[in-house]
Design an enzyme around this catalytic site. Structure first.
Site, PDB file in Angstrom:
ATOM      1  N   ASP A  37     -81.025  71.211  28.869  1.00 37.56           N
ATOM      2  CA  ASP A  37     -79.526  70.817  29.189  1.00 37.56           C
ATOM      3  C   ASP A  37     -80.114  70.179  30.950  1.00 37.56           C
ATOM      4  O   ASP A  37     -80.473  71.227  31.420  1.00 37.56           O
ATOM      5  CB  ASP A  37     -78.341  71.998  28.901  1.00 37.56           C
ATOM      6  N   CYS A 265     -60.355  68.513  22.255  1.00 36.39           N
ATOM      7  CA  CYS A 265     -61.297  68.243  21.220  1.00 36.39           C
ATOM      8  C   CYS A 265     -60.008  67.443  20.689  1.00 36.39           C
ATOM      9  O   CYS A 265     -59.497  66.321  20.833  1.00 36.39           O
ATOM     10  CB  CYS A 265     -61.904  68.694  19.870  1.00 36.39           C
ATOM     11  N   ARG A 333     -60.436  75.337  29.032  1.00 38.05           N
ATOM     12  CA  ARG A 333     -60.212  73.733  28.850  1.00 38.05           C
ATOM     13  C   ARG A 333     -58.901  73.027  28.936  1.00 38.05           C
ATOM     14  O   ARG A 333     -58.988  73.384  27.295  1.00 38.05           O
ATOM     15  CB  ARG A 333     -61.417  73.034  28.694  1.00 38.05           C
TER      16      ARG A 333
HETATM   17  N1  SAJ Z   1     -51.941  74.239  17.839  1.00 40.98           N
HETATM   18  C1  SAJ Z   1     -51.505  74.595  17.316  1.00 40.98           C
HETATM   19  N2  SAJ Z   1     -50.460  74.302  16.273  1.00 40.98           N
HETATM   20  C2  SAJ Z   1     -51.027  74.232  15.255  1.00 40.98           C
HETATM   21  C3  SAJ Z   1     -53.064  74.614  15.347  1.00 40.98           C
HETATM   22  C4  SAJ Z   1     -53.315  74.093  16.361  1.00 40.98           C
HETATM   23  O1  SAJ Z   1     -50.171  74.380  18.287  1.00 40.98           O
HETATM   24  O2  SAJ Z   1     -50.917  74.396  14.057  1.00 40.98           O
HETATM   25  C5  SAJ Z   1     -53.196  74.215  19.222  1.00 40.98           C
HETATM   26  C6  SAJ Z   1     -53.881  75.480  19.439  1.00 40.98           C
HETATM   27  O3  SAJ Z   1     -52.970  76.303  20.163  1.00 40.98           O
HETATM   28  C7  SAJ Z   1     -54.854  74.431  20.657  1.00 40.98           C
HETATM   29  C8  SAJ Z   1     -54.696  73.144  19.827  1.00 40.98           C
HETATM   30  O4  SAJ Z   1     -54.127  73.326  18.856  1.00 40.98           O
HETATM   31  O5  SAJ Z   1     -54.532  74.438  21.782  1.00 40.98           O
HETATM   32  C9  SAJ Z   1     -55.878  72.884  18.877  1.00 40.98           C
HETATM   33  O6  SAJ Z   1     -56.460  73.838  18.313  1.00 40.98           O
HETATM   34  P1  SAJ Z   1     -57.791  73.767  17.055  1.00 40.98           P
HETATM   35  O7  SAJ Z   1     -57.408  75.247  16.219  1.00 40.98           O
HETATM   36  O8  SAJ Z   1     -57.256  72.317  15.585  1.00 40.98           O
HETATM   37  O9  SAJ Z   1     -58.345  73.110  18.062  1.00 40.98           O
HETATM   38  P2  SAJ Z   1     -59.968  73.473  18.627  1.00 40.98           P
HETATM   39  O10 SAJ Z   1     -60.137  72.941  19.097  1.00 40.98           O
HETATM   40  O11 SAJ Z   1     -60.541  74.795  19.212  1.00 40.98           O
HETATM   41  O12 SAJ Z   1     -61.187  73.403  17.021  1.00 40.98           O
HETATM   42  C10 SAJ Z   1     -60.757  72.213  16.196  1.00 40.98           C
HETATM   43  C11 SAJ Z   1     -61.426  72.491  15.170  1.00 40.98           C
HETATM   44  N3  SAJ Z   1     -60.209  73.030  14.665  1.00 40.98           N
HETATM   45  C12 SAJ Z   1     -59.828  73.450  13.129  1.00 40.98           C
HETATM   46  O13 SAJ Z   1     -60.147  72.451  12.372  1.00 40.98           O
HETATM   47  C13 SAJ Z   1     -58.741  74.821  13.009  1.00 40.98           C
HETATM   48  C14 SAJ Z   1     -61.682  71.034  14.282  1.00 40.98           C
HETATM   49  O14 SAJ Z   1     -60.568  70.745  14.646  1.00 40.98           O
HETATM   50  C15 SAJ Z   1     -62.875  70.071  15.199  1.00 40.98           C
HETATM   51  O15 SAJ Z   1     -64.120  71.269  14.183  1.00 40.98           O
HETATM   52  C16 SAJ Z   1     -62.894  71.126  16.340  1.00 40.98           C
HETATM   53  O16 SAJ Z   1     -61.881  71.269  17.333  1.00 40.98           O
HETATM   54  C17 SAJ Z   1     -64.026  69.883  17.581  1.00 40.98           C
HETATM   55  O17 SAJ Z   1     -64.577  70.249  18.270  1.00 40.98           O
HETATM   56  O18 SAJ Z   1     -63.664  68.812  16.909  1.00 40.98           O
END
Ligand code: SAJ
Length: 420
Positions: A37, A265, A333
């Protein structure tokens, strides 16, 4: 450090929420792994066994340090490794355009230092074509034959922070090699510590698969956010609608309305695709732009609902509960809480927050500190806004003591509760 290539050594470039768990999984599989890193302070902390990633405990990190994991800032190790995996951030810049500067810097070292026989894998999410344009092409310019002298593949990271059910090992891996030999090398590499590896026909298909995964979430979250707004305007409880629709055992996956979409993401990756489509095809990806418009409108929507619901007057005080981007993840973030706090401050209200995972929070250049007592602060506030329901939150007492609480997660019930 030996002067010769160590066939059992790997380098993971970037030690964030993707690179660190990956490096430790590699060490656990018996490889010597340099965790590289450019942040010397981070490398120093990692060397002391201090983890900056929620999902990596200090015990896990210390075990890695005892078993072949070596944090370093020295990009020179690349020349001694059989495998190099690049896991650096691919954010957006202030104009909401892809910012490839960190990736460009890391890959410049990789392309310059890679020696014959090395497998180079890109995990950072980017537009289709990145692996070919930024790794394979420059290596060919150095005189290497891809698939013979060196091997190049893309394999998207799939990490769901705070999701303990799915680990590096049991989350299937997609791999897209520039040639069949590259795919085979990458499959062999991941098979050491991943149960299932899916071979895509090439790096672009693998890059596009990742963007489909995240755009799918981006669009469906926007859909339910728009449903929430319309249901409220029609006097229909969107949470009841969701509970009913979710009884369908096929053809429906529930997404939930919220205060907005954060993390590094979902609100970001789809724009890498949109930019590529605009550049190459001359038109936008309409779903990405529409989803962004809906999701980014949620903070203002929440502020408007609270001002109206609580009949706020100038100078009233509000308490925000949970300011990370999602529950039980100490990461702010792209959190929607920032725009919500700024919206209330600009409207002339005073804002406090409570979040056990965020002791100090900088909003609009001002440093705020989490209130010590959630319930005391809630009792004082004219309005409480639940943004993230961390498991440490005493929701029952919070509802009982709050004169008005706006619930953006659909988890509260009571006469003082209004839900999104
Ligand atoms: N969110 C909503 N409603 C939902 C789901 C999520 O408002 O029904 C919001 C969450 O509060 C959050 C945002 O969307 O602010 C993103 O949530 P998330 O769980 O999709 O995001 P990350 O970034 O923690 O994780 C995601 C992974 N999540 C899942 O698969 C459940 C996936 O999309 C990716 O593997 C990962 O980002 C990545 O690294 O790309």
């Amino acid at each position: 450090m030996t002067g010769k290539k160590d066939t059992e050594a790997a380098a993971v470039i970037g030690q964030g929420y993707v690179g660190l768990p990956l490096a430790l999984a590699l060490a656990d599989s018996g490889l010597k792994v340099w965790g590289v890193d450019h942040n010397s302070e981070l490398v120093s902390e990692l060397t002391k066994g201090k983890s900056h990633i929620d999902d990596v405990s200090e015990d896990l990190l210390k075990s890695g340090l005892r078993n072949g994991y070596l944090p370093t800032t020295d990009m020179g190790v690349i020349g001694y490794c059989r495998t190099v995996v690049v896991c650096v951030p691919t954010p957006l810049d202030q104009n909401h355009k892809p910012d490839l500067s960190i990736l460009t810097e890391a890959l410049a070292h990789v392309v310059e230092r890679v020696s014959a026989g090395t497998l180079v894998i890109l995990e950072s999410t980017s537009y289709p074509g990145t692996t070919q344009e930024m790794i394979a092409g420059p290596l060919e310019k150095r005189g290497f034959t891809i698939g013979k002298d060196v091997f190049v593949a893309f394999s998207p990271e799939r990490i769901d922070p705070s999701n303990a059910a799915f680990t590096v090992r049991n989350t299937p891996r997609v791999v897209g090699g520039v040639t069949a030999a590259c795919s085979e090398q990458a499959r062999f590499f991941y098979s050491r510590f991943v149960d299932e590896v899916h071979i895509a026909s090439g790096p672009r298909e693998a890059e596009m698969a990742k963007l489909l995964e995240n755009t799918y979430r981006h669009v469906n979250i926007a859909l339910i956010n728009e449903f929430a707004k319309v249901c409220h305007a029609l006097g229909i409880d969107v949470w009841e609608v969701l509970a009913a629709a979710a009884t369908k055992p096929f053809g429906f996956q529930a997404f939930y309305p919220g205060p907005g979409v954060g993390g590094h993401c979902i609100p970001i990756d789809p724009h890498y695709l949109n930019e590529k489509v605009l550049q190459d095809l001359g038109y936008p990806l309409k779903f990405v732009e529409l989803a962004y418009a809906v999701n980014s409108s949620m903070p203002t929507y929440v502020c408007d609902r609270v001002q109206h619901g609580a009949s706020l007057r100038a100078g009233d005080s509000l308490l925000l509960v949970g300011v990370t981007y999602k529950p039980d993840v100490a990461d702010t973030r792209e959190t929607p809480a920032t725009d919500i706090a700024l919206g209330f401050l600009e409207a002339g209200y005073s804002v406090e927050y409570w979040d056990p995972l965020v002791p100090v929070w900088v909003v609009g250049g001002h440093e705020m500190r989490s209130v010590a007592s959630l319930l005391e602060a809630a009792e004082e506030a004219q309005a409480v806004v639940l943004l993230q329901n961390h498991s440490a939150t005493d929701l029952e007492s919070l509802v009982a003591i709050s004169s008005y609480i706006f619930d953006t997660r659909g988890v509260l019930h009571g006469p003082s509760v209004e839900r999104i």
